[in-house]
Design an enzyme around this catalytic site. Structure first.
Site, PDB file in Angstrom:
ATOM      1  N   GLU A 108       0.840  -1.190   0.000  1.00 53.13           N
ATOM      2  CA  GLU A 108       0.000   0.000   0.000  1.00 53.13           C
ATOM      3  C   GLU A 108       0.872   1.235   0.000  1.00 53.13           C
ATOM      4  O   GLU A 108       1.771   1.358   0.808  1.00 53.13           O
ATOM      5  CB  GLU A 108      -0.902  -0.032   1.245  1.00 53.13           C
ATOM      6  CG  GLU A 108      -1.939   1.051   1.237  1.00 53.13           C
ATOM      7  CD  GLU A 108      -2.562   1.211  -0.127  1.00 53.13           C
ATOM      8  OE1 GLU A 108      -3.288   0.299  -0.570  1.00 53.13           O
ATOM      9  OE2 GLU A 108      -2.313   2.239  -0.786  1.00 53.13           O
ATOM     10  N   CYS A 118       6.019   4.533   8.978  1.00 49.88           N
ATOM     11  CA  CYS A 118       6.677   3.790   7.897  1.00 49.88           C
ATOM     12  C   CYS A 118       8.148   4.114   7.667  1.00 49.88           C
ATOM     13  O   CYS A 118       8.958   3.207   7.561  1.00 49.88           O
ATOM     14  CB  CYS A 118       5.928   4.016   6.594  1.00 49.88           C
ATOM     15  SG  CYS A 118       4.373   3.139   6.572  1.00 49.88           S
ATOM     16  N   PHE A 169      11.136  13.967   9.568  1.00 55.73           N
ATOM     17  CA  PHE A 169       9.999  13.121   9.193  1.00 55.73           C
ATOM     18  C   PHE A 169       9.615  12.217  10.342  1.00 55.73           C
ATOM     19  O   PHE A 169      10.436  11.843  11.179  1.00 55.73           O
ATOM     20  CB  PHE A 169      10.294  12.308   7.919  1.00 55.73           C
ATOM     21  CG  PHE A 169      11.460  11.353   8.001  1.00 55.73           C
ATOM     22  CD1 PHE A 169      11.375  10.145   8.695  1.00 55.73           C
ATOM     23  CD2 PHE A 169      12.658  11.644   7.345  1.00 55.73           C
ATOM     24  CE1 PHE A 169      12.441   9.260   8.753  1.00 55.73           C
ATOM     25  CE2 PHE A 169      13.737  10.767   7.398  1.00 55.73           C
ATOM     26  CZ  PHE A 169      13.630   9.577   8.108  1.00 55.73           C
ATOM     27  N   LYS A 190       8.403  -1.692  -2.150  1.00 52.48           N
ATOM     28  CA  LYS A 190       7.753  -0.927  -1.078  1.00 52.48           C
ATOM     29  C   LYS A 190       8.805  -0.314  -0.150  1.00 52.48           C
ATOM     30  O   LYS A 190       8.770   0.877   0.165  1.00 52.48           O
ATOM     31  CB  LYS A 190       6.811  -1.848  -0.303  1.00 52.48           C
ATOM     32  CG  LYS A 190       6.240  -1.257   0.950  1.00 52.48           C
ATOM     33  CD  LYS A 190       5.286  -0.108   0.685  1.00 52.48           C
ATOM     34  CE  LYS A 190       4.895   0.553   1.982  1.00 52.48           C
ATOM     35  NZ  LYS A 190       3.893   1.567   1.861  1.00 52.48           N
TER      36      LYS A 190
END
Ligand code: UDX
Ligand code: UDX
Ligand code: ADP
Length: 461
Positions: free
Chosen positions: A164, A275, A271, A219
């Site tokens: 995703e 993830c 950041f 990913k």
């Protein structure tokens, strides 16, 4: 001819599973989708009549849940029943960084995935297609397959990787109009079954099929590249502050080179999110485990630069406030890791707060979507000080004006749009003088604030 999917089960009702399956349900009303989770409280929240209480906040999500829930979208804790009835099972459980044993602090903890695999194997009485949605280390599919084939009831399992790419805060938009959909697998029929689902709303040219390992690795690589851009521009922001260059001007100038591109070049306090750090640590761990030391060290720098940026932001506050923040009230506007989400995982705000608390600052936080419980839980999780101390030093309030009242400085940690439209004159009047603003998101207008007599500091200026 590929199999037509009538029923889908998704295991994991979190930030990925919830929004993703809601959009599939919206776009494919003929498919019945059940999202299951072992967390009964979370499922109850997804089923709450009051859509404000959904466990995930995403612009546009409430409308979709209102439309599909009870029609072809269901939330349940009955995991076995949903597995048993489904033709296709999405695995969307969390894969946090291991906090124990081998690979501690680096590798992904796959225990939740393995539990899912064992449960599916024990329940399934007919062939199933399994789809990995969670970010997983390369070659996880092989482990899944081995568990399924060795513990199952002799039925066939086909494993697909379908990572995703949605970003929180824009999840619905990203799902409805994705740059691409990536499907990795070995079995043509299983791949076609999943392609057909996406083809209901995604142009075929954007549906990319690859082998399993390329999909899994893509990913991790995508997230590593995105995080690297943020660390790269943040490294330049430090240089800008020393030289008189302005980092926004540099971003604009380099971003107009089509080979570089304009997106994801916004300098910031660092950041966060569930993830980036996790996936890079994972990439580093995998590279090391194959003996690729140089590769591991190359990517590790992206994280080191991010840690440096958060520390630098906190240090600048301390230095500017005459080298001491002890006993001084500092107002935090924003706690979420980015705007338009209530998610705080790995948010820069947590680490900046921790540095300042070590210097005995008193912090008052206002975030439009994050609860006080969440903020205290984030600080407690660091284990830097007792939870009593955290509650003594950190106050969470319901309005920005309360947060800033009598503060020595305001620190902007999240780029919520509403911060721009506050009555900054009123805020200044309430603050100690000189009134300092440290803008970790380059959100506010320097001229406006300086005209109001603020001492305004922004990253990279
Ligand atoms: C570069 C910049 O592109 C240009 O904007 C600047 O003005 C001068 O430096 P140049 O060195 O002439 O231009 O060629 P470039 O096409 O950028 O290639 C540089 C090197 O990178 C070459 O050895 C090239 O083979 C290599 N490269 C480039 C890759 O290995 N992979 C790529 O995807 C791109
Ligand atoms: C990311 C990826 O974008 C997404 O494709 C993947 O599926 C999951 O991880 P997410 O973490 O939800 O998504 O948000 P993202 O918009 O990527 O932001 C991550 C962090 O980087 C935030 O803290 C954000 O504030 C920061 N950021 C992003 C910057 O500091 N500058 C930028 O230019 C972009
Ligand atoms: P993500 O951001 O990847 O969606 P979350 O932590 O938000 O991560 O969601 C993952 C969800 O998966 C959690 O709600 C958790 O309870 C659920 N979960 C984890 N393991 C299992 C399992 N074996 N069976 C059912 N649900 C699980």
């Amino acid at each position: 001819m590929s199999k037509t999917i009538k029923k889908i089960c998704c295991i994991g009702a979190g930030y990925v599973g919830g929004p993703t399956m809601s959009v599939v349900a919206k776009q494919c009303p003929h498919i019945e989708i059940t999202i299951v989770d072992m967390n009964a409280e979370r499922i109850a929240a997804w089923n709450d009549e009051n859509l404000e209480n959904l466990p995930v906040y995403e612009p546009g999500l409430q409308e979709i849940v209102a439309e599909a829930r009870g029609r072809n979208l269901f939330f349940s804790t009955d995991i076995n029943k949903a597995i048993d009835e489904a033709d296709m099972i999405f695995i969307s459980v969390n894969t946090p960084t291991k906090n124990y044993g081998k690979g501690k602090g680096m590798a992904a903890d796959l225990k939740y995935i393995e539990l899912c695999a064992r449960q599916i194997a024990s329940v399934a009485k007919d062939d199933k297609i399994l789809v990995e949605k969670s970010t997983l280390p390369v070659r996880t599919a092989a482990a899944l397959k081995s568990i399924l084939d060795n513990t199952g009831n002799g039925v066939n399992f086909h494993i697909l990787s379908n990572p995703e790419f949605l970003a929180e805060g824009t999840a619905i938009q990203d799902l409805i109009n994705p740059d691409r959909v990536l499907i990795g697998g070995e079995n043509e029929e299983a791949i076609a079954a999943l392609v057909n689902i996406y083809a209901h709303w995604v142009d075929q040219s954007k549906i990319l099929t690859t082998n399993l390992w390329s999909s899994e690795l893509s990913k991790l690589t995508a997230n590593a590249f995105l995080a690297q851009r943020v660390s790269s521009i943040n490294s330049i922001s430090a240089l800008c502050e020393k030289t008189g260059a302005n980092v926004d001007e540099v971003s604009k100038a380099i971003g107009m080179d089509t080979r570089i591109g304009a997106k994801f070049l916004k300098a910031s306090v660092g950041f966060g999110g569930s993830c980036f750090q996790k996936d890079i640590l994972n990439l580093v761990y995998i590279a090391r485990s194959y003996g690729l030391t140089e590769v591991a060290e190359y990517w590790d720098q992206v994280i080191l630069m991010n840690d440096y940026q958060k520390q630098r932001f906190a240090d600048n506050i301390i230095q500017t406030l005459y080298n001491t923040v002890s006993g001084k009230k500092i107002a935090f506007l924003g706690w979420a890791f980015k705007k338009d989400t209530n998610d705080t995982r790995e948010s820069a705000a947590i680490y900046v707060a921790d540095y300042l608390l070590n210097e005995q600052a008193e912090i008052t936080v206002y975030d439009p979507k994050v609860s006080a419980e969440r903020i205290y839980a984030d600080l407690d999780y660091l284990n830097t000080r007792s939870s009593e101390e955290n509650r003594l030093l950190v106050k969470v309030v319901n309005t920005p004006y309360e947060a800033c009242d009598d503060a020595h400085a305001v620190a902007i940690l999240t780029e919520w749009d509403e911060f721009k439209s506050y009555d900054w004159k009123k805020i200044k009047d309430q603050m100690k003088k000189p009134a300092f603003v440290f803008d970790g998101r380059k959100l506010l207008n320097r001229k406006q604030l300086e005209d109001l007599d603020f001492k305004y500091y922004a990253i990279g200026e």
